[in-house]
Each structure stands twice: as C-alpha cells, then as structure tokens.
Design a protein around this motif. Structure first.
Motif, short mmCIF file in Angstrom:
data_model
loop_
_atom_site.label_atom_id
_atom_site.label_comp_id
_atom_site.label_asym_id
_atom_site.label_seq_id
_atom_site.Cartn_x
_atom_site.Cartn_y
_atom_site.Cartn_z
N ALA A 85 -0.93 1.18 4.81
CA ALA A 85 -1.12 -0.15 4.21
C ALA A 85 -1.52 -1.17 5.25
CB ALA A 85 0.17 -0.59 3.52
N GLY A 88 -5.17 -1.51 5.54
CA GLY A 88 -5.92 -1.97 4.37
C GLY A 88 -4.98 -2.43 3.28
N GLN A 89 -5.42 -2.31 2.05
CA GLN A 89 -4.65 -2.75 0.90
C GLN A 89 -3.53 -1.76 0.57
OE1 GLN A 89 -4.72 -5.34 -1.22
NE2 GLN A 89 -6.46 -6.48 -0.41
N SER A 91 -1.69 0.81 -1.66
CA SER A 91 -2.38 1.71 -2.57
C SER A 91 -1.42 2.73 -3.14
CB SER A 91 -3.51 2.44 -1.84
OG SER A 91 -2.99 3.23 -0.78
N ARG A 117 -5.52 -8.82 -6.68
CA ARG A 117 -5.00 -8.88 -5.31
C ARG A 117 -4.86 -7.50 -4.69
NH1 ARG A 117 0.08 -13.03 -5.66
NH2 ARG A 117 0.22 -12.53 -3.42
N TYR A 118 -4.53 -6.50 -5.52
CA TYR A 118 -4.25 -5.15 -4.99
C TYR A 118 -5.02 -4.10 -5.79
CZ TYR A 118 -0.51 -8.04 -3.19
OH TYR A 118 0.20 -9.06 -2.60
N LYS A 283 3.17 -0.71 -1.86
CA LYS A 283 2.80 -0.94 -3.25
C LYS A 283 3.98 -1.50 -4.05
CE LYS A 283 4.02 3.81 -4.56
NZ LYS A 283 3.59 5.09 -5.16
N VAL A 286 4.84 -5.31 -2.72
CA VAL A 286 3.96 -6.37 -3.20
C VAL A 286 4.13 -6.57 -4.70
CG1 VAL A 286 2.30 -6.07 -1.33
CG2 VAL A 286 1.98 -4.79 -3.47
#
Length: 309
Positions: A85, A88-89, A91, A117-118, A283, A286
């Motif tokens: 994470a 990057g985002q 996931s 956002r995700y 994940k 967030v």
C-alpha cells in the motif's frame, strides 16, 4: 510466496476444521488446500493433521506449530499488505457485513466517494440482519448495532441509535396525542421481538428533564425487523418504537410523525467493527476512516438526532 500460501492453507484449515471451509475462505479448491498442507508437512517433516472421511484434527505437533506461527503469520501478512500500500493505493477485496436496511440507506450512499478515492479496493459487501463472525467468517469489517465485542474485535462508534415513538399522520389524526409514555397503553402497538430472547421488547423512555417511564402499548403486531415495523406504522397499523436510523427518513418526509417529543430510548451505539491487529490492512483502515468521516458530517449527525423531529 509459496511457503506463505502453504502456511495460510494450514492456518485456515486448522481454524475451520475442514479443507472445504478453508478453501471457501481462500477462494481455492479443497484439493488445492489439501495439497498446500501436504507440501508444508513434507517440508517440515511433521504430520500436522489427523485425517479421516469425517473429520480433520490437529496432531499434537500441529497444535504446537499453530500456536507458534499464528500471530507471527498475521503480522507478516499485514506487513506485506501495508508495504504494498505504501507504494500505491490500498487494494484488494474488502469483505464487509451490514444490516440490510441500514446498509442500503446510510452506507451505500458513501460508496461512490470511497471508490473514487480507492479505486483498487473491491467491495464485497454482505447485507444481512444477523451479526457476522468477523474472525470465523473472514470479514474485514462489519457495521451494525448491538453486536457483542468478542476477543480480537474492536469498534468505533458511528452514532447512537435512539428510539422514538412514531405513527402515521392518519393514525394519530383520529386520536388524542399522548403526553406521557404510560398513555401508549391506549394505542395499538407494533412491537419488536428481541432477537436474543425471542420476547417482545419493552422500552424505557427517558425525558429531556431526566424522568423515565415504560412505554408499553397494546400489542397488535409483533415483528423482528425495525424496517418492517416502520412500513407497518406508515400503513396506519399502530404506534412503533423505532430506532432513529429506521425512522429518520420517514419523519423527515412526513410519512411518519413523532409522538412524545422530548422522550426517547437508547438502543446503544451503531458502530463499525473490525479485527484488532497491530498492523491493520490498508484497505480496512481506509474504509473504517471513510465510514467514520461519513457519519461525522453535520448533515448525517442532524439526520439521526431525534431532537430535530
């Protein structure tokens, strides 16, 4: 990462007592889980399970091994997820349980913003009025009220579920409005059955001045679903004591009117629940933050505040 896959298959099989159940959690076939465990046993030189056609039980060596690696494996998994994470985002598949009506009315509207956002997170949401087993069923999080906190689970409160008396305008137009909860005895009551005891729920209402009184009408209908109670009340079938998440929309629209303003019960908090981990997967972290942020918005706070009706 194959050794990690072997360990995960072993841990899930040990927790569920079944290669088939472990396979459902992992998205594999039972044969693949069995093969992973066999490879782990071969590499360790240790038999981990006693197998039969009906059961799968840990050997004494398997129990010791599970005890030694269980927590460490979860930490390694979380570290891998969070390391990825950081590049990057957040996931991955996000498995969340929530009550049908509450999820549809209050959680689903925040999904658009969350996906924006995700985009690398794939929501896998389960709508069910029964409380889910976060650990046993492999959920990342759950949203609901009245969920007992078990070991390894934490919660963040989203709102208080205050209970108010409500009925349709047509129903109250034919009657004198009550001024005290005891006067509900003169009204038909749409009663809620407790999921825990199976008995009809009797609420104690508290006034803003601190007075308390029981609210017990004449039972006319007994339901186990507050959403159904709201719809029955809108059809003019009686007075319902509804948690604000199930009453707010209809009170705001005028389909229901509130009786006994100033009086309300407390059904406890509505919270988002998730497994307690030192390194929570990105994940999940967030998502929890996004849900809490959503329910902290002034319009959401105002909508669920019984003092506004």
């Amino acid at each position: 990462m194959e050794p990690l896959n072997y360990l995960e298959s072993f841990i899930q099989a040990a927790e569920t007592g079944s290669f088939s159940a472990a396979a459902r959690r992992l998205g594999l076939t039972p044969a693949a889980v069995s093969k992973n465990v066999a490879r782990l046993e071969a590499s360790l030189g240790l038999r981990l399970f006693q197998r039969s056609t009906r059961s799968l039980t840990l050997t004494s060596g398997g129990e010791r091994f599970l005890h030694q690696i269980g927590g460490a494996f979860a930490t390694v998994q979380d570290a891998i997820v969070n390391a990825a994470a950081d590049e990057g985002q957040p996931s991955g598949v996000l498995k969340v349980g929530m009550a049908l009506a509450f999820g549809r009315e209050y959680v689903l509207p925040m999904l658009d913003g969350f996906l924006e956002r995700y985009p690398a997170v794939l929501p896998d949401w389960h709508f069910d009025n029964r409380a889910v087993d976060l650990i046993g069923d492999g959920f990342d999080a759950a949203i609901g009220g009245g969920i007992e906190l078990t070991q390894g689970v934490v919660a963040r409160e989203l709102a208080r579920a205050h209970v108010v008396a409500a009925a349709s305008p047509a129903y109250v137009a034919q009657r004198r409005m009550p001024e005290h909860p005891s006067e509900l005895a003169e009204f038909d009551s749409i009663v809620r059955r407790s999921a825990g005891t199976g008995r009809a729920k009797v609420w104690t209402l508290r006034h803003e001045n601190g007075d308390e009184a029981l609210a017990a009408g004449r039972p006319r209908i007994i339901f186990d679903d507050p959403e159904a109670m709201a719809y029955a009340a809108m059809r003019g079938l009686g007075v319902a004591l509804l948690p604000m998440p199930h009453a707010a929309r209809w009170l705001k629209s005028g389909a229901l009117v509130r009786l006994l303003p100033g009086w309300r019960g407390d059904a406890g908090p509505v919270s988002v629940y998730y497994p307690s981990k030192k390194l929570l997967p990105a994940k999940t972290r967030v998502f929890v933050d996004h849900v809490v942020e959503h329910f902290r918005k002034p319009e959401m706070v105002a909508l669920l505040d019984s003092r506004n009706y």
